[in-house]
Design an enzyme around this catalytic site. Sequence first.
Site, mmCIF file in Angstrom:
data_model
loop_
_atom_site.group_PDB
_atom_site.id
_atom_site.type_symbol
_atom_site.label_atom_id
_atom_site.label_comp_id
_atom_site.label_asym_id
_atom_site.label_seq_id
_atom_site.Cartn_x
_atom_site.Cartn_y
_atom_site.Cartn_z
ATOM 1 N N HIS A 1 37.153 114.253 -9.927
ATOM 2 C CA HIS A 1 36.117 114.941 -9.149
ATOM 3 C C HIS A 1 36.278 116.440 -9.429
ATOM 4 O O HIS A 1 37.395 116.904 -9.694
ATOM 5 C CB HIS A 1 36.373 114.641 -7.672
ATOM 6 C CG HIS A 1 35.327 115.136 -6.731
ATOM 7 N ND1 HIS A 1 35.245 116.447 -6.344
ATOM 8 C CD2 HIS A 1 34.327 114.504 -6.074
ATOM 9 C CE1 HIS A 1 34.251 116.599 -5.492
ATOM 10 N NE2 HIS A 1 33.668 115.426 -5.310
ATOM 11 N N ASP B 1 44.957 113.107 -5.815
ATOM 12 C CA ASP B 1 43.755 113.351 -5.030
ATOM 13 C C ASP B 1 43.386 112.012 -4.393
ATOM 14 O O ASP B 1 42.867 111.118 -5.057
ATOM 15 C CB ASP B 1 42.651 113.860 -5.959
ATOM 16 C CG ASP B 1 41.301 113.911 -5.273
ATOM 17 O OD1 ASP B 1 41.215 113.546 -4.084
ATOM 18 O OD2 ASP B 1 40.326 114.301 -5.937
ATOM 19 N N GLN C 1 39.372 109.338 -2.181
ATOM 20 C CA GLN C 1 38.694 108.037 -2.216
ATOM 21 C C GLN C 1 39.668 106.874 -2.066
ATOM 22 O O GLN C 1 39.254 105.717 -2.114
ATOM 23 C CB GLN C 1 37.918 107.871 -3.537
ATOM 24 C CG GLN C 1 36.824 108.890 -3.749
ATOM 25 C CD GLN C 1 35.650 108.725 -2.786
ATOM 26 O OE1 GLN C 1 35.478 107.667 -2.164
ATOM 27 N NE2 GLN C 1 34.848 109.760 -2.648
ATOM 28 N N CYS D 1 29.609 114.826 -8.731
ATOM 29 C CA CYS D 1 30.668 115.853 -8.821
ATOM 30 C C CYS D 1 31.754 115.460 -9.811
ATOM 31 O O CYS D 1 32.945 115.747 -9.579
ATOM 32 C CB CYS D 1 31.295 116.143 -7.458
ATOM 33 S SG CYS D 1 30.144 116.849 -6.309
#
Length: 406
Positions: free
Chosen positions: A123, A200, A203, A364
Amino acid sequence: MSFDILHIRHDFPILDVTVHDKQLIYFDNAATTHKPRQVVDRIVAYYKKENCNIHRGVHYLSTMATGAYENARKTVKDFINAEHPHEVIFTKGATEAINLVAQTFGRKNIHQGDEIILSEMEHHSNLVPWQMLAEQKGAVLKVIPVDEQGELEVQHLKSMITHRTKLVALAHVSNVLGTINPVHRVITLAHEQGIPVLLDGAQAVPHLEVDVKELNCDFYAFSAHKLYGPMGVGVLYGKEKYLEEMPPYQGGGEMVDQVTFQKTTYNKLPYKFEAGTPNVSGVLGFEAALKYILDLDLKKIHAYERELLDYTTLELLKMDAVKIFGNAENKTAVISYNIGKIHPYDAGTIYDKLGIAVRTGHHCAQPLIDRFGVPGMIRASLGLYNTIEEIDRFIEATRQVRRMLA
Ligand code: PLP
């Protein structure tokens, strides 16, 4: 069904909204999830009865609000199984959490000619902060490729790591492909060379049980709003040893110990990284969201989402014109696809007229969309309140999109 979906849907008043005279079907959960009334009620209760600035007062309200805020930190610590509450830094989201690491750990440790390894499926939030840092420092970004199935080509990682590699920053789960990355393997490979790993998890937390101790990652970033909590709140988890060594991110109140015009000393963890008045109501709403999903039982939620994913994939693939991007063996309930040569924006407009919210565009993650050579993708992302009946209406709408636009 393993849990009472009708009962659950009752908790989400927004699901009763009508769009163009049709009952809303919300398949844009990867962008943000809706909030159960328990979360909304918690925020309202805070402003009605507890509102106060924290850590700064000895009076009743301030003490109450401080206690509630610090309790929420403990709830988050337990949720991700961190070692200490002070390893949980509240931010305004995953984006800010990653920027924090880039501008503190990164500014201190990454220099001219050093390397940061990312993947092709990041992302923009886990790409642009590193690109900015690389520009500031003259560092180099290296990118692990993604194959046609949407899997990370992790076999390249070992040869990509050099003595100049200072960090691996990787999506735990792709927001476009739903791919669950082999993060254990990545972390082991990186740690063998003494390189820290940032995941990250924006999600991942909605769809997987995340245990930072078991993962042994060094940093983990995520947002409350993708986890049935409010917007404007997120978390940076960092191992104590890294957080202790990192310089502060922003200057201001709360992050200081002693201040004179000559010199300022900084507060201890986690406050060193929480300058200014925090989003107290948001943090308390986030805690309510965590309690909500824990009450429902994460295992049940994830199993239910798997059912929804399998059913949607099966039904979509019955249409020859549909091409799904991301067929990883391990994936979450995120399906990106196109219908023949129909432009995703045109498709999105028709879905909307039919009361269905899907996302269209580059999500994104422009380099990833470019890798698949398409102008954009349609993305249906499912959450714990979606149903098989909604998927049937969505599949019928997909047929209609094709009839109207092909
Ligand atoms: N990382 C991933 C994988 C995401 O999907 C998102 C949001 O879509 C982010 C980071 C950024 O999250 P936020 O905008 O909440 O900071």
